[in-house]
Every structure is written in structure tokens, then in C-alpha cells.
Design a protein around this motif. Structure first.
Motif, PDB file in Angstrom:
ATOM      1  N   LEU A 176       0.812  -1.213   0.000  1.00 12.27           N
ATOM      2  CA  LEU A 176       0.000   0.000   0.000  1.00 12.27           C
ATOM      3  C   LEU A 176       0.849   1.269   0.000  1.00 12.27           C
ATOM      4  O   LEU A 176       0.594   2.175  -0.792  1.00 12.27           O
ATOM      5  CB  LEU A 176      -0.960  -0.021   1.188  1.00 12.27           C
ATOM      6  CG  LEU A 176      -1.942   1.154   1.262  1.00 12.27           C
ATOM      7  CD1 LEU A 176      -2.816   1.207   0.024  1.00 12.27           C
ATOM      8  CD2 LEU A 176      -2.795   1.056   2.510  1.00 12.27           C
ATOM      9  N   PRO A 177       1.882   1.391   0.850  1.00 12.07           N
ATOM     10  CA  PRO A 177       2.716   2.596   0.768  1.00 12.07           C
ATOM     11  C   PRO A 177       3.420   2.761  -0.574  1.00 12.07           C
ATOM     12  O   PRO A 177       3.564   3.881  -1.061  1.00 12.07           O
ATOM     13  CB  PRO A 177       3.724   2.392   1.906  1.00 12.07           C
ATOM     14  CG  PRO A 177       3.028   1.508   2.880  1.00 12.07           C
ATOM     15  CD  PRO A 177       2.222   0.581   2.038  1.00 12.07           C
ATOM     16  N   ILE A 178       3.867   1.659  -1.188  1.00 14.54           N
ATOM     17  CA  ILE A 178       4.523   1.770  -2.491  1.00 14.54           C
ATOM     18  C   ILE A 178       3.526   2.257  -3.540  1.00 14.54           C
ATOM     19  O   ILE A 178       3.853   3.086  -4.404  1.00 14.54           O
ATOM     20  CB  ILE A 178       5.130   0.419  -2.901  1.00 14.54           C
ATOM     21  CG1 ILE A 178       6.260   0.041  -1.948  1.00 14.54           C
ATOM     22  CG2 ILE A 178       5.658   0.484  -4.335  1.00 14.54           C
ATOM     23  CD1 ILE A 178       7.423   1.002  -1.935  1.00 14.54           C
ATOM     24  N   GLU A 179       2.289   1.758  -3.474  1.00 10.32           N
ATOM     25  CA  GLU A 179       1.266   2.267  -4.397  1.00 10.32           C
ATOM     26  C   GLU A 179       1.019   3.751  -4.162  1.00 10.32           C
ATOM     27  O   GLU A 179       0.837   4.527  -5.112  1.00 10.32           O
ATOM     28  CB  GLU A 179      -0.037   1.485  -4.208  1.00 10.32           C
ATOM     29  CG  GLU A 179       0.021   0.054  -4.726  1.00 10.32           C
ATOM     30  CD  GLU A 179      -1.243  -0.709  -4.411  1.00 10.32           C
ATOM     31  OE1 GLU A 179      -2.316  -0.068  -4.307  1.00 10.32           O
ATOM     32  OE2 GLU A 179      -1.177  -1.946  -4.266  1.00 10.32           O
ATOM     33  N   ALA A 180       1.017   4.163  -2.895  1.00 12.88           N
ATOM     34  CA  ALA A 180       0.835   5.585  -2.593  1.00 12.88           C
ATOM     35  C   ALA A 180       1.986   6.410  -3.155  1.00 12.88           C
ATOM     36  O   ALA A 180       1.781   7.501  -3.699  1.00 12.88           O
ATOM     37  CB  ALA A 180       0.722   5.778  -1.078  1.00 12.88           C
ATOM     38  N   LEU A 181       3.215   5.891  -3.031  1.00 11.71           N
ATOM     39  CA  LEU A 181       4.360   6.600  -3.604  1.00 11.71           C
ATOM     40  C   LEU A 181       4.260   6.669  -5.123  1.00 11.71           C
ATOM     41  O   LEU A 181       4.605   7.691  -5.729  1.00 11.71           O
ATOM     42  CB  LEU A 181       5.660   5.906  -3.199  1.00 11.71           C
ATOM     43  CG  LEU A 181       6.145   6.123  -1.767  1.00 11.71           C
ATOM     44  CD1 LEU A 181       7.441   5.369  -1.536  1.00 11.71           C
ATOM     45  CD2 LEU A 181       6.347   7.600  -1.482  1.00 11.71           C
ATOM     46  N   CYS A 182       3.788   5.592  -5.739  1.00 16.41           N
ATOM     47  CA  CYS A 182       3.662   5.601  -7.202  1.00 16.41           C
ATOM     48  C   CYS A 182       2.576   6.583  -7.651  1.00 16.41           C
ATOM     49  O   CYS A 182       2.701   7.206  -8.714  1.00 16.41           O
ATOM     50  CB  CYS A 182       3.372   4.190  -7.714  1.00 16.41           C
ATOM     51  SG  CYS A 182       4.841   3.127  -7.686  1.00 16.41           S
ATOM     52  N   ALA A 183       1.503   6.711  -6.861  1.00 10.98           N
ATOM     53  CA  ALA A 183       0.496   7.723  -7.188  1.00 10.98           C
ATOM     54  C   ALA A 183       1.122   9.111  -7.133  1.00 10.98           C
ATOM     55  O   ALA A 183       0.845   9.977  -7.984  1.00 10.98           O
ATOM     56  CB  ALA A 183      -0.681   7.626  -6.210  1.00 10.98           C
TER      57      ALA A 183
END
Length: 753
Positions: free
Chosen positions: A90-97
Motif C-alpha cells: 500500500l505505501p509503495i502504491e501511494a508513492l507511485c500515485a
């Protein structure tokens, strides 16, 4: 350097042979000798350890790990020394967003510009960039270079470590001869681990270099893993052959996808059947499980291995529940989450100018606190619940083993508190109330009369509320004035009730709408976690799961600024559904698991449903962000079309290889959702060719598989009522018998009672 003669790599098409060899190797260790046992899951790594304990009464000193959990354990001190927090999906997806928004502002998003606002792009980008980082990609080597560089900058600025960083630090620790630790220099067993990336291979090689003895196993057709393990161990594989004359199952295990000329007849070790649809297929599997159990086979010696878990999970859950079969779903059961959906509706309400439609959606989900007014927000110090995602092990690989004390200590040092075991979406159990009694269900007395939020939607329609804070206040006040002026006798009781409901609606909704209107346009993740946590404690009966998801993002507190749209993209898919994970061991229960979790395990009876086209094998699809033609130009070990094709074949080999005595293959004849017939998979033909030495046609496969013709769509019951899995099937089968002949008077009279 350890002598090469102490290293062994064993391959075989049958899991039972590999597992037996692993048990013998572990049993040959001196009692009390410490050994690292690494498997695809903690449960798979524990199988041979339990067998050794059963043989000699104990198995002290044997440590079971997944490779990712072992990496996290080895890297924990390095992470603390470098002031890094390990983060997961989830944090990596947030960073990618955030990366997408940054590149869009800079005008360097390139060919991804047309889909920049699509909700699936952050997840797809996170998957592709993680694959590149695990392959050791040069950030300037391809057109994803700007995104890769931006992600590295975000990780560095936020002091975060993703999977590749954790593996890299663990490899450095394992390769340093000056390092001494509990898990370094121990004998090593790597059992059926898929090793497909350079980063994973380097860690295994570093561990093997210091190990006094190394033992590894792999399925015969897992060519990528075999090649990487052989390179890491410096040892050629040793083949454990299957005797093809033992049974049809052994013949198929030995010769699948290799044409044979010798003719043979299938025996009872292999069965193929079809059913009208997935739900009936699940019922027929339940029926066969009951038959096997009646014959004396324990439930935990049977497994249902799925290539398309999404298509079968619900159907199997229903059928096995009807048959009262104890079942262990390895990946849990997936359910809609009304709490998460209610919270997402509130966020959508704020994003859409305080939309009344979205607020009505929030009310309709039944998560409104039973309170006259929204409760006061719980102080941030009292909102802590365990994060839904185990930041170190889970993001790195799936494992349901509880967090070790040392990992928990690291997380405590990072200020994150204890973590649950592996979780893609593990629902946070209702937490015990904090010292202040803050996070609890509210039961404040409503304003006059019955508290009835389900009637608020009609009031919103009557008031013609559209959106905007001023319109909410003005139109609700207008409706109240209209009800007060209407003094006619007709419907007086209904108007009084509407007036009370409107009073409750205004008292509850307007403060909440005001809070939604006050949400910041942009904030850091830390700011969003604070305001959204406060909102959840005010607007939801049980906000613990929302707080758990937000706690997962705590390591990103300094990242920002972030807009509401980006928050919705990150939280949307995570909050819409929850997965209820099993809380007990699988023993004594039928195992239902994805095929990949069969690695390192063996069962007496294995069911493989879904052998239909586009289900198994699945349709081969390229990574939309990094096509195969582009991958071929990179000097990296990346998955390509040939690898995906090999993986589909390997999945069938793994499923068949997991069976010791019997294999049951099945497929649905109809796609009931689309109302059209399904085509049997050519994999079914491959199984018959391997077993019989001749390739039949699809008509012949259909004829052999049509053994459940009595299980009609319109009459879901077996031909013989004694074969029923529950009372409903028994009654339908009895009625069918009576309708086919001349029933005696009163034969079905018991149904009336």
C-alpha cells in the motif's frame, strides 16, 4: 569457503518424493542442530519439520521462514542503523500515485499521460517498478527510467525501504564474514522456493556460502528456479524419477507435456468430470470429499488447488459449508466491507462538492453511529490499532506465520507497534477500548423518537439537496419550515415522524458535512492520516479497520503534499473489500489454496477445478507498462511471454505433482454469467495423452467428463438421494424420483413439516 560436496539440489515431478527426501535430510541432522528451513509459506516450511518431530519426538533448533521473512530478519539492524522504515504494497502504491502526479506536472509522463487519472495506474506502476528494482535495473535503461528515478527519490526522501532494498541489505549482512548472528552460518534447506529474480538468487547464494550444508528442492519443470538455485549453490540438480508404471497418476506426473507412444488405460488414480457451472462443480467436489472421508481419508490429506481463486472462492465456500466440511482457505475469504465502503462514500462526498447522493450512499450502508450528533473525534494518541499490513514480511512475500519477537521489536523501535501476520487485507479485529474508552461503538440517545437513518434518504430527496454546504443548510431548513407550515390533518402522524427524522438528520449530517467541507485541499500523508482518522472515529460505528489501513501508511507521514483525489486512488481498492484470514492451523481441515501454495506439500487426494479455456491456462497478457518487445532489449532477467507460458504449464505440473494417490480434474461446461458454453482446456487433453499414450479429441474429453449429467441447472440435485450433500439436495432428489414415476400417497408429506 564451504565444500561443494555438502550442497545438494534435488528435483522431481512429484512433490511427495521431494518432501520425503527433505525429511530424510533434516532427520539426519544431529538433534538440536540449528537449521534454516525456507519455504514458499511458513506452513510449507513447517511440513518437514513436523514430520521430523513426529519421527524422533522433537525438532529443536529448526527455524522456518519464507525467504522474504528471512530477509527482513537479517536486515532489521541495518534498517534501524540507516533510519529506514520497511514498507509494503500500500505505501509503495501511494508513492507511485505521487510519482505519477509529479511526472505529470513536469510533463515527463510520456505515453502514460492519457491514463494518468485511471485508478489502476498506481498499482500497475508499483508492480512494474518493483519488478525492475528486483532485477537490478539501471534507471536510465528504458522509458520507465523517469518513473524509476522518481520512485527512488521518493523512497530516499521519506527514508523508506522497499522489497529490493530489504533484500539488498540482507544479502550484504549475509555475505559479510565479520557479521555474526543467530541466523548466520546455519545449515540451510530451501524447499520448493520459486527463485525468479537476481536479488533473491544473490541472497540464497550469500546464505549458502556460509552454510555448513545446503539442501534444496525444486519441481522438475521449474526451469528458472532450478537454473538460479544451481548457480547459487554451484551444484547441478539431481533428478528423483517417478516410476510411470505405478499408476496412471505416476505416468502423468512423469510424462506430462511429453508425448508418449506406449498405450495404457487410465485407472482410478485419475478422474475427470464436468459440471453445468462453477457452483455445481464446487458441489461435486464437496460430494467427492465426503466420499473420501467416509472411506477413511483425513480431511487434511485432501486439497483443492485453484488456478483461478476469484472464480471459485465463493462457490467453494458455499458448497463446503452446506456439506459441513471443515475447510481452511489459505488466502482467506473475501467479503465486501460495509465499513470501508461507507468511508469511501464519505470521501467521494467531499470530492464531489458534498454530494447528497454520496452521503445517502454512506447512510445506506448501515455504519452510521447510533448517536444524536457525530461523536467527538477520538484523540490521535488513542486511535492506534495494529496496521493491516505487516510492513516487513508481508509486502515482501505472503506468509501467515506470526511476526517474530525481533521483527516486532524493530517495528516498535520505528514507532509502529505490533504487527499482524501476513496480510494483503487482514481485517483488524475490534480493538479493546483505549484507556480513554474512545474507539468503541456509540449508543448515545437520539433526539426524540426512534433513531432511523434509513429514512434520511427520502428526506434528502424531498429537500432537493444537491451539494454544497450552503445548499445543505438552506434546503434542509426549507423542508423543516415546509413541514411546520403544513397543519392539515391528513397524514399528521407521518409528518410528525418526518419532522423528528429531519431534526435527527440536521443534527447529525450538518456537522459531518461541515467536517468534509473542511478537509484540506492538500496535505502530507501524516496530515491526511490525522484528519481521516478523526473523521472515521466520528462517522463510523467501528472505525478500527479504517484506522488499521491508515496505520499502514504511517511510515510515509512526511511525504506530500497529497490531494484528496490521490488519497482516494490509494485507499479505494484496499477499503472496498476485506479478506478474513484463517486463524487456526489447517490440520483436520480440507485445504483450499492457490496452486503456488502447493509447493513443498503433498496430499493423498488433490482436486484441480477450472480446467477450461481462459481459466486454466489463463490468457497470457503482457505487462501494459513494459511490453515484451521492450523487455527483450533490456539486459535484465525479466519475465517474458515464454516465461508466462512456462508458468502456466508449471502450475499444472505443480498441482498434479502434489497428489500422491488420486487426482480429480474438473471443468464447468457453461459460463452461467455470460450464458454460453465453455470450451474445455487443452490441458485436459494433455493429461489424457500423458496417461494413455494417445491424444483424444475435445468430444472424447467431453464424453468422459460428463459424469454429472443428472446435476441439471434447473434441478440441482444428484440422481440418487443418498449422494446428497445436504437436506435441500436430498429433498430435490426425492421429489425427482417421485415425479419420474407414480408416487405413493404421502411419500413427500414430511416436507410439509
Amino acid at each position: 569457503m564451504v565444500g561443494r560436496t555438502s550442497r545438494l539440489l534435488v528435483v522431481s515431478p512429484r512433490s511427495g518424493l521431494r518432501l520425503a527426501r527433505a525429511i530424510d535430510w533434516l532427520a539426519a541432522r544431529e538433534p538440536g542442530r540449528e537449521v534454516l528451513v525456507v519455504g514458499v509459506t511458513a506452513e510449507a516450511a513447517g511440513e518437514p519439520i513436523r514430520a521430523v518431530a513426529a519421527q524422533r519426538g522433537s525438532a529443536f533448533g529448526m527455524h522456518r521462514f519464507t525467504l522474504a521473512r528471512l530477509a527482513a530478519e537479517l536486515a532489521k539492524h541495518e534498517l534501524v542503523d540507516r533510519d529506514l522504515a520497511a514498507v509494503g504494497g500500500l505505501p509503495i502504491e501511494a508513492l507511485c500515485a505521487r510519482v505519477i502526479q509529479r511526472l505529470r506536472r513536469e510533463g515527463t509522463l510520456g505515453r502514460f499521460e492519457p491514463v494518468a487519472m485511471q485508478p489502476g495506474l498506481p498499482r500497475a506502476l508499483a508492480r512494474t517498478l518493483l519488478e525492475l528494482r528486483m532485477a537490478g535495473a539501471d534507471r536510465d535503461a528504458h522509458d520507465l527510467g523517469p518513473a524509476l528515478r522518481a520512485l527512488e527519490l521518493e523512497l530516499s526522501a521519506a527514508r523508506l525501504a522497499d522489497r529490493s532494498t530489504v533484500f539488498g541489505l540482507a544479502t550484504r549482512v549475509a555475505a559479510d564474514p565479520a557479521r555474526r548472528g543467530l541466523l548466520l552460518g546455519l545449515e540451510l534447506a530451501v524447499l520448493d522456493m520459486p527463485v525468479h529474480t537476481v536479488v533473491e538468487q544473490r541472497l540464497i547464494a550469500a546464505l549458502a556460502e556460509r552454510a555448513p550444508a545446503v539442501f534444496a528442492t525444486a519441481a522438475t519443470a521449474d526451469d528458472r528456479s532450478i537454473a538460479m538455485l544451481a548457480a547459487a549453490l554451484g551444484r547441478a540438480p539431481e533428478e528423483l524419477a517417478v516410476d510411470p508404471t505405478a499408476s496412471s497418476l505416476a505416468r502423468v506426473q512423469a510424462h506430462l507435456f511429453a508425448p508418449q507412444k506406449e498405450r495404457a488405460e487410465l485407472d482410478t488414480s485419475i478422474e475427470i468430470f464436468s459440471a453445468p457451472g462453477e457452483s455445481r462443480e464446487a458441489v461435486e467436489i464437496a460430494r467427492r470429499v465426503l466420499h473420501a472421508a467416509e472411506a477413511g481419508m483425513p480431511f487434511d490429506r485432501m486439497a483443492v488447488l485453484l488456478r483461478s481463486p476469484e472464480a471459485y472462492r465463493v462457490h467453494l465456500e458455499e458448497a463446503l459449508s452446506r456439506a459441513k466440511i471443515p475447510v481452511h482457505f489459505a488466502q482467506g475469504t473475501r467479503l465486501p466491507d460495509p465499513t470501508g465502503r461507507a468511508f469511501l462514500a464519505l470521501l467521494a462526498c467531499a470530492a464531489e462538492d458534498l454530494s447528497a447522493t454520496r452521503f445517502a450512499e454512506y447512510v445506506s450502508l448501515g455504519e452510521v453511529p447510533h448517536a444524536a450528533v457525530p461523536p467527538a473525534a477520538v484523540p490521535s494518541r488513542d486511535r492506534w490499532v495494529p496496521p493491516e499490513e505487516d510492513l516487513l514480511p508481508t509486502a515482501l512475500a505472503a506468509s501467515s506465520e506470526p511476526t517474530s519477537p525481533s521483527v516486532a521489536a524493530l517495528l516498535a523501535a520505528l514507532g509502529l507497534g505490533p504487527q499482524p501476520g501476513d496480510a494483503e487485507v487482514t481485517p483488524a479485529a475490534p480493538a479493546a477500548p483505549a484507556a480513554s474508552g474512545a474507539v468503541v461503538d456509540r449508543t448515545d440517545a437520539p433526539l426524540g423518537g426512534v433513531f432511523a437513518p434509513w429514512r434520511w434518504e427520502q428526506l434528502l430527496v424531498d429537500a432537493a439537496v444537491i451539494g454544497g454546504l450552503d445548499r445543505w443548510e438552506r434546503r434542509l431548513a426549507g423542508l423543516e419550515a415546509q413541514l411546520a407550515l403544513d397543519d392539515g390533518e391528513h397524514g399528521k402522524e407521518r409528518r410528525e415522524r418526518s419532522a423528528r427524522d429531519l431534526q435527527q438528520l440536521r443534527a447529525f449530517a450538518l456537522p459531518l458535512i461541515g467536517e468534509l467541507a473542511a478537509l484540506p485541499a492538500e496535505a502530507t500523508w501524516g496530515g491526511w492520516i490525522d484528519v481521516l482518522g478523526a473523521l472515521a472515529t466520528r462517522a463510523l460505528r467501528q472505525p478500527e479497520r479504517i484506522l488499521g489501513v491508515l496505520a499502514t501508511l504511517v511510515p510515509m507521514a512526511e511525504v506530500g503534499p497529497i490531494g484528496l483525489r490521490e488519497v482516494q486512488l490509494v485507499l479505494g481498492q484496499r477499503l472496498a473489500e476485506l479478506v478474513v484470514r484463517p486463524t487456526s492451523a489447517r490440520y483436520g481441515m480440507l485445504l483450499v489454496a492457490p496452486i503456488d501454495e502447493a509447493r513443498g506439500r503433498a496430499f493423498d487426494l488433490v482436486f484441480v477445478p477450472g480446467l477450461a479455456e481462459r481459466m486454466f491456462p489463463q490468457k497470457l497478457a503482457e505487462d501494459p507498462l513494459l511490453l515484451d518487445a521492450e523487455r527483450a532489449l533490456l539486459e535484465l532477467v525479466l519475465e517474458g511471454r515464454d516465461d508466462r507460458l512456462a508458468d502456466e504449464r508449471l502450475a499444472l505440473r505443480l498441482a498434479i505433482g502434489a497428489a500422491n494417490d488420486r487426482l480429480v480434474l474438473s471443468y464447468p461446461r457453461l459460463d452461467l454469467e455470460q450464458g454460453r458454453p465453455r470450451v474445455p482446456s487443452f490441458y485436459g487433453l494433455e493429461v489424457l495423452e500423458a496417461g494413455e499414450g494417445t491424444l483424444p479429441g475435445f468430444d472424447e474429453l467431453g464424453r468422459r467428463a460428463d459424469v454429472t449429467g443428472a446435476a441439471r441447472i434447473g434441478w440441482p440435485a444428484p440422481a440418487n438421494r443418498l449422494e446428497a450433500i445436504d437436506e435441500a439436495e436430498h429433498d430435490l432428489a426425492l421429489l425427482d424420483e417421485l415425479l419420474q414415476g407414480t408416487p405413493p400417497v404421502g411419500a413427500a408429506a414430511y416436507l410439509l413439516g
